[in-house]
Design a protein around this motif. Structure first.
Motif, PDB file in Angstrom:
ATOM      1  N   VAL A  43      51.989  43.137  45.621  1.00  0.00           N
ATOM      2  CA  VAL A  43      51.787  43.373  44.197  1.00  0.00           C
ATOM      3  C   VAL A  43      51.238  44.789  44.077  1.00  0.00           C
ATOM      4  N   LYS A  45      49.406  47.518  41.749  1.00  0.00           N
ATOM      5  CA  LYS A  45      48.465  47.394  40.636  1.00  0.00           C
ATOM      6  C   LYS A  45      47.831  48.728  40.260  1.00  0.00           C
ATOM      7  N   GLY A  52      42.834  44.295  31.515  1.00  0.00           N
ATOM      8  CA  GLY A  52      44.084  44.028  30.819  1.00  0.00           C
ATOM      9  C   GLY A  52      45.265  44.824  31.337  1.00  0.00           C
ATOM     10  N   ARG A  53      45.226  45.152  32.623  1.00  0.00           N
ATOM     11  CA  ARG A  53      46.313  45.960  33.191  1.00  0.00           C
ATOM     12  C   ARG A  53      47.607  45.173  33.231  1.00  0.00           C
ATOM     13  N   GLY A  54      47.487  43.867  33.516  1.00  0.00           N
ATOM     14  CA  GLY A  54      48.675  43.016  33.594  1.00  0.00           C
ATOM     15  C   GLY A  54      49.497  43.112  32.315  1.00  0.00           C
ATOM     16  N   ALA A  93      50.984  40.071  48.295  1.00  0.00           N
ATOM     17  CA  ALA A  93      51.081  39.149  47.161  1.00  0.00           C
ATOM     18  C   ALA A  93      50.699  37.736  47.585  1.00  0.00           C
ATOM     19  N   SER A  94      50.131  37.010  46.628  1.00  0.00           N
ATOM     20  CA  SER A  94      49.724  35.633  46.897  1.00  0.00           C
ATOM     21  C   SER A  94      50.584  34.679  46.079  1.00  0.00           C
ATOM     22  N   ILE A  96      50.457  31.451  43.858  1.00  0.00           N
ATOM     23  CA  ILE A  96      49.349  30.949  43.050  1.00  0.00           C
ATOM     24  C   ILE A  96      49.622  29.538  42.566  1.00  0.00           C
ATOM     25  N   GLU A  99      44.754  29.523  38.671  1.00  0.00           N
ATOM     26  CA  GLU A  99      43.934  30.726  38.468  1.00  0.00           C
ATOM     27  C   GLU A  99      42.615  30.306  37.825  1.00  0.00           C
ATOM     28  N   ASN A 191      38.755  37.670  38.484  1.00  0.00           N
ATOM     29  CA  ASN A 191      39.635  37.054  37.483  1.00  0.00           C
ATOM     30  C   ASN A 191      41.068  37.509  37.695  1.00  0.00           C
ATOM     31  N   PRO A 192      41.850  36.735  38.402  1.00  0.00           N
ATOM     32  CA  PRO A 192      41.568  35.362  38.809  1.00  0.00           C
ATOM     33  C   PRO A 192      41.109  35.219  40.262  1.00  0.00           C
ATOM     34  N   ILE A 204      41.926  37.689  43.866  1.00  0.00           N
ATOM     35  CA  ILE A 204      43.029  38.652  43.784  1.00  0.00           C
ATOM     36  C   ILE A 204      42.784  39.717  42.719  1.00  0.00           C
ATOM     37  N   ASP A 205      41.624  39.698  42.093  1.00  0.00           N
ATOM     38  CA  ASP A 205      41.224  40.824  41.247  1.00  0.00           C
ATOM     39  C   ASP A 205      39.728  40.984  41.463  1.00  0.00           C
TER      40      ASP A 205
END
Ligand code: GDP
Ligand code: MN
Length: 377
Positions: A43, A45, A52-54, A93-94, A96, A99, A191-192, A204-205
């Motif tokens: 992933v 990033k 709120g990057r997603g 990457a995971s 999921i 979350e 988160n998450p 993962i964040d």
């Protein structure tokens, strides 16, 4: 002090919290090479000092090195909430299954390091807090002893985790609370926190905010400071020991003492003016400190006039007046000055200012009225 995800995840990893392998890239080619080295989906990033990057297109899954390269090309250079992306994190990457939101903050109300968790992770927690506050599970930790295992486990079960997952959650939650205390953080957030289909918990964040007043105790953390977090004047203020907050008006304010500064902001607004900033020069208001403060105030192009408000207790008014007069001759931009001086040696101080042709007052309301009259409405 805010730090990037890649910096926060390193701190989490050092604290023993499980995070996926990841490396920082500043070019698409680097992202491709990192992805090739991992040899699994990644992933990509955006690393910016905002959340709120997603939603903003700053988080993309890439199945192979070519996709990682093109994702990095898409993300590098974009603007997310006023921050330009110049780095991406390339993380393994995971998969999921669930979350979870997990955070720990210094909470004044409960006088604790408050652990907060929600099964509604991933989405913005502020939204959940507003629309569905019962969905946030809280556990107050004593900062001296940390979060107790039984507290962490109770939260884990309420999140719907099974026993092996609760054991992992217990360890992660206690480490997160411990990290807040150890780093003088005001917030540490995952988160998450995900549960993989195999039942593994993983962060993962990562988000950490260090309390600025505690940074001096952590030279290693001080090095993590990112220049883009502050504007030039904000940095000058911090380094000069001056508290400065930019506001939206046109009357620059220079005050000795935070309480007096806040009172001045109120009085300005009471008389129809708009303050341009909050500024507390601290105890010593000598010529150097006054000049630094003036330059910080004047860096804001909206400032049309500077209002100085000094209560001379230990600070002597004649020293301040001398400092103000000396500073004005060396400033990069000249604007009208209005000074209110009261306290030790005020007669002498007011005389020095008047001799220099500066509008000088003993009464705060009179000074404010003069300042409001001196700027465009
Ligand atoms: P934020 O939007 O700035 O909070 O960035 P996050 O790192 O939290 O990523 C946003 C969302 O992207 C997450 O809530 C996940 O749904 C998704 N995401 C991030 N990393 C991965 C990953 O490794 N695998 C999968 N499947 N989704 C991910
Ligand atoms: Mn997130």
């Amino acid at each position: 002090m805010k730090i990037h995800e890649y910096q926060a995840r390193d701190l989490f990893a050092a604290a023993g919290i499980p995070v996926p392998a990841a490396q920082v890239a500043t070019t698409p080619a680097e992202a491709k090479a990192i992805s090739a080295e991992f040899g699994v989906p990644v992933v990509v990033k955006a690393q910016v000092l905002t959340g709120g990057r997603g939603k903003a297109g700053g988080v993309k899954l890439a199945a192979n090195p070519d996709e990682a390269e093109s994702s990095a090309r898409d993300i590098l250079g974009i603007d997310i909430r006023g921050f330009k992306v110049d780095k991406v994190l390339v993380a393994v990457a995971s998969d999921i299954a669930t979350e979870i939101y997990l955070g720990a903050i210094v909470d004044r109300q409960t006088k604790s390091v408050l652990l907060m968790a929600s099964a509604e992770g991933g989405v913005e927690i502020e939204e959940t807090a507003r629309t569905n506050p019962e969905a946030i599970i809280k556990a107050p930790a004593d900062p001296a002893t940390g979060l107790a295992s039984h507290q962490a486990r109770a939260v884990g079960f309420r999140l719907g985790l099974d026993w092996p997952q609760v054991r992992q959650f217990d360890s992660i939650a206690r480490k997160l609370v411990r990290a807040v205390v150890d780093m003088d953080a005001s917030l540490a957030e995952i988160n998450p926190l995900i549960v993989t289909p195999e039942g593994e918990l993983r962060a993962i964040d990562a988000k950490v905010t260090i309390d600025d007043s505690g940074v001096f105790r952590h030279p290693d953390l001080a090095e993590l400071r990112n220049p883009e977090e502050e504007t030039g004047p904000e940095r000058d203020a911090r380094e000069g020991g001056i508290s400065y907050v930019k506001l939206s008006g046109n009357i620059g304010c220079m005050v000795n003492g935070a309480g007096l500064a806040m009172a001045l902001l109120d009085v300005i607004q009471l008389h129809g003016g708009e303050p341009a900033n909050f500024l507390d020069v601290g105890g010593g208001a000598d010529a150097d400190q006054v000049r630094t403060a003036m330059e910080i105030i004047l860096a804001d192009p909206a400032v049309e006039l500077v209002l100085v408000n000094i209560f001379g207790g230990i600070t002597r008014c004649d020293d301040v007046a001398t400092g103000v007069v000396a500073a004005t001759s060396q400033l990069s931009r000249s604007v009208p000055l209005v000074v209110r001086l009261v306290g030790t040696n005020e007669e002498e101080g007011l005389r020095i200012l008047k001799d220099a042709g500066i509008s000088a007052h003993r009464n705060m309301v009179e000074a404010v009225k003069a300042a409001v009259a001196g700027v465009s409405a």
